[in-house]
Design an enzyme around this catalytic site. Structure first.
Site, PDB file in Angstrom:
ATOM      1  N   THR A   1       0.836  -1.207   0.000  1.00  0.00           N
ATOM      2  CA  THR A   1       0.000   0.000   0.000  1.00  0.00           C
ATOM      3  C   THR A   1       0.873   1.260   0.000  1.00  0.00           C
ATOM      4  OG1 THR A   1      -0.055   0.004   2.425  1.00  0.00           O
ATOM      5  CG2 THR A   1      -1.845  -1.149   1.289  1.00  0.00           C
ATOM      6  N   ASP A   2       0.244   2.393  -0.332  1.00  0.00           N
ATOM      7  CA  ASP A   2       0.961   3.674  -0.242  1.00  0.00           C
ATOM      8  C   ASP A   2       0.153   4.664   0.596  1.00  0.00           C
ATOM      9  OD1 ASP A   2      -1.041   4.853  -1.782  1.00  0.00           O
ATOM     10  OD2 ASP A   2       0.111   4.767  -3.639  1.00  0.00           O
ATOM     11  N   LYS A   3       0.617   5.885   0.685  1.00  0.00           N
ATOM     12  CA  LYS A   3      -0.023   6.850   1.591  1.00  0.00           C
ATOM     13  C   LYS A   3      -1.419   7.283   1.172  1.00  0.00           C
ATOM     14  CE  LYS A   3       1.906  11.051   2.098  1.00  0.00           C
ATOM     15  NZ  LYS A   3       1.005  12.084   1.557  1.00  0.00           N
TER      16      LYS A   3
END
Lengths: 139, 139, 139, 139
Positions: C13-15
């Site tokens: 996942t990313d921000k």
């Protein structure tokens, strides 16, 4: 002591909106490569001479989070080197705040012809350069 | 003890033709997520309840290399849990050979409302499940 | 058509709290490896025979986001194969919703002894198996 | 046109001893972030204003391999922007040889309050800066 500077990429963040902790392990490698280049024994050259230097252990303590856009300084120094084993120490500093984001150490062996080797014997030229750099550092 | 099984992907290898060491750090996370799900406190649920559990430290020793196509078993257990700190231990086994590829430990804290918290106080229900799973394990 | 099933990892996942788009490229590779194994020409075996099959192009359209914990099905099929070039098509489906998360295609060439080759000539056995699998699929 | 320069890291290689193709997708993102900063609309600022700009499609053609230690230049320009959709074009050049390693394009939409938006309406200030930069480029 060499200082490798790096900006945190967007793709390095995770859903907590911080740098994913696995990326620090990659940064340590980048800082090692940078250090070896600075002291005149680039990793590309070491590999060309038929020597690999795999990681045998890593210890890392995460102190403060970093995130996308932060600039980190990775301060790297040789902690121990005896021709057979290499140990490095790292401090990852958030450049804007001066805070310690993480401290770490890594240890490495040397491999030639698919077996463990002493760099001192396997490649005295590389060994001497590495040793000289460490000696210069300690003065 | 939970066993998470995983195949090494091509994209996880590096130019030494072995699994890049940074991927083991990702596998530890996957094994943690797997463990938490198995014992009835899935990480998704913990996060939904407003609690984060960042990594505060990792120690890993690489013993034998693995590479593309290898199947690894990650044996994970809770080493220590006191409501405030969680420590896990991992053994990464190459399934085909039975050899220990790496051993590791990780420590974690708990965060709620952007500050450190005791999971015991912040979310007794999750705490109790976690504690019960650890107690059951030890018997 | 082969269906490779995979859970989205936390580290993917990313921000934005969604799966980082670069990971889908890795999933396509995992799905390719899975397909090749299923049709009896595992990638490990192809490489052992001295043939590499690098990616020459990728086209991907992201339709719906996925995130940590989602299970995705990657439906893969050979779109075109002529002995020299291989094209694959992929649909990434979110298993829980049935929604199309992404559609993609990839193209590949074959390399032997550091030069482009025709798989048909370089390794008729692998070629025949691949061709037979494609023919069977189309029926 | 902005030129983002980057060295290929060891951890970005794979067992073919070349840069793994998925990393180019990350580089495109880094080059985008660099471009947006250069033209005065840093991505951090866009996100702070509540706007996300996810990737909706990527097309990439791999021409020549790169590997550890290579320096790549990523030449990025806006191909199309109409307030609702943004398209970028990239050329990845191996600095030492001048060869084109890869060419790519990416398309992006804008999201505010969890729905698609027109950047022109949602944030005229950012839109105007982006538009001005594109106009300046074209002259």
């Amino acid at each position: 002591m060499e200082v490798y500077i790096r900006k945190v990429a967007y793709h390095e963040t995770d859903k907590m909106a911080i740098t994913h902790h696995s990326n620090y392990i990659k940064w340590l490698e980048e800082a090692r490569v940078f250090l070896l280049e600075k002291i005149g024994t680039p990793f590309e050259e070491i590999e060309r001479r038929g020597i690999a230097s795999p990681v045998v252990g890593i210890n890392i303590q995460y102190k403060k989070t970093t995130t996308f856009g932060d600039v980190v300084e990775i301060h790297t120094k040789v902690k121990k080197y005896n021709g057979v084993k290499l140990e490095l120490e790292y401090e990852i500093i958030n450049q804007a705040t001066g805070e310690l984001a993480a401290s770490a150490s890594s240890s490495h062996c040397f491999i030639k012809d698919e077996g463990l080797c002493s760099l001192k014997k396997a490649d005295p030229e590389i060994h001497d350069k590495l040793q000289a750099a460490i000696d210069a550092e300690e003065k």
